[in-house]
Scaffold this motif. Sequence first.
Motif, PDB file in Angstrom:
ATOM      1  N   ASP A 228      45.783  32.664  84.255  1.00 58.35           N
ATOM      2  CA  ASP A 228      45.626  33.020  82.896  1.00 58.35           C
ATOM      3  C   ASP A 228      44.549  34.383  83.044  1.00 58.35           C
ATOM      4  OD1 ASP A 228      43.293  31.791  83.785  1.00 58.35           O
ATOM      5  OD2 ASP A 228      43.219  30.440  82.211  1.00 58.35           O
ATOM      6  N   GLY A 229      44.124  34.709  84.143  1.00 61.31           N
ATOM      7  CA  GLY A 229      43.210  35.941  84.256  1.00 61.31           C
ATOM      8  C   GLY A 229      43.991  37.116  84.798  1.00 61.31           C
TER       9      GLY A 229
ATOM     10  N   ALA B 177      43.670  41.243  79.028  1.00 62.82           N
ATOM     11  CA  ALA B 177      44.231  39.856  78.533  1.00 62.82           C
ATOM     12  C   ALA B 177      45.714  39.944  78.276  1.00 62.82           C
ATOM     13  CB  ALA B 177      43.410  39.430  77.139  1.00 62.82           C
TER      14      ALA B 177
END
Length: 492
Positions: A92-93, A170
């Motif tokens: 998720d990074g 993101a």
Amino acid sequence: MAEPSAPLWVGIDVGTQGVRAVAAHGDGTVAGQGAAPLRGTRRDGRHEQDPEHWWEAVGAACRTAVEQAGHGHPVGGVAVCATSGTVLAADDGLRPLGPALMYDDGRAADEAEPLIAAAGGEAWRRVGARPQPSWAFPRLALLGRRALRPGRGDLLLHQADFLTGRLNGAPTAADTSHALKSGADPLAAAWPDPVVEAMGVPPAALPALTAPGRPIGSVCARAAAHTGLPQGTPIVAGMTDGCAAQLASGALEPGRWNSVLGTTLVLKGASEHRIADGASGVYSHRSPDGRWWPGGASSTGAGVLASAFPGVDPAVMDAAADLEHPASAVVYPLVGQGERFPFAAPQARGFTLGEPKDEADRYAATLQGVAFVERLCFERLGALGAEVGGPVRVTGGAVASARWTQLRADVLGRPLEVPENAAPAFGMALLAACGDTPPERVAARMVRIRATVEPRPEVGERLEGAYARLVDALAERGWSAAPQGAAERGRR
């Protein structure tokens, strides 16, 4: 020269062998360009690249383009195109969990058909075409099983999603163009439930979807330092490299087509309605203005020259070959096995009818064969209801051969227009410049035509018999039904 306050629009194209970036003004003037190489690993039908290397190359190419353009101009937006069907898993990074599987990685091919059947016909109706085994859909399913870690929030991404996420700092939404071959519904901008279920992946692992040309974020501080793009620069959802080339050509209104003759032959046009046909290998992308961009990618193309004439200088052969009269043989110029468009025939192989009298004659037959396939592609699209009668914008490496371009005009029986700048990165700069303006209006001021090649009707008539012979031979093999009868094949 553009005014100091005139904005720059930046396009990034991530190809197989390198990254290119273009910084252009709203009138189409290219103010800066940059490039950086990429490397990959091929073995036993596998093709992988390191996503971190993509990011390094994007930074290098962008910095060069922005520095060349000068820092006096604001940057109005940036868009990214990438290879269609390249996918990866990341946390998720946005840290990759392994190498990316490239668009031609074949390790999931054997399980493609069961997965496609499991999703069902209604799901593929929503997508607009039944997938071919080479599509990204089975590769995503493979990554879902092998790379995702339960409960860790890991993601399945397309090449473009990964890079726009890195620019944004993101994860961003994926555009429906890059996601089409993964099973996305371009009309609803959603993942059909049967597709997700067939993949066997958590729905949250797949990116949200949006239409091309929509804002999806802004350049973060870390990405600004890496790329030279100003912090806060809007990021616009892009399209695949093939659609980016279509944007660069300006073939964006119904009846206009872009024919890209590079290693393979790719045709893309515009239509008010969706055109799709699995038997022909035709499918449609949803355009930024809500129209449809139908087309297909053939397995034939200029790449046949490297295998059929290794070590030969094409310019020398161009000069020696007689392209104005039928060659002694008719060639279906396919490299390897399998055709995708204008018919889908995994069993198809190249063939030669007759015997060339020498190497120059064999070369002429090969160039004519590619031109004949191009014509058959247009006839197939016309039979499916597409408007195909106007001038054709031609791009790709084969445009460097003036004689081959003239031959293609003669065989098609229509003018061929050569854009001044056909780079996919330029197409992404054009898309970034659109905002709420229809792309064809932006293209009208940014795209310039450097040459128009008119057909010679007398040459086309001389080649008519050879074309009919190839079409009949393809039909006899059961690969392609002729879109019109031999007696009806006429010049358009």
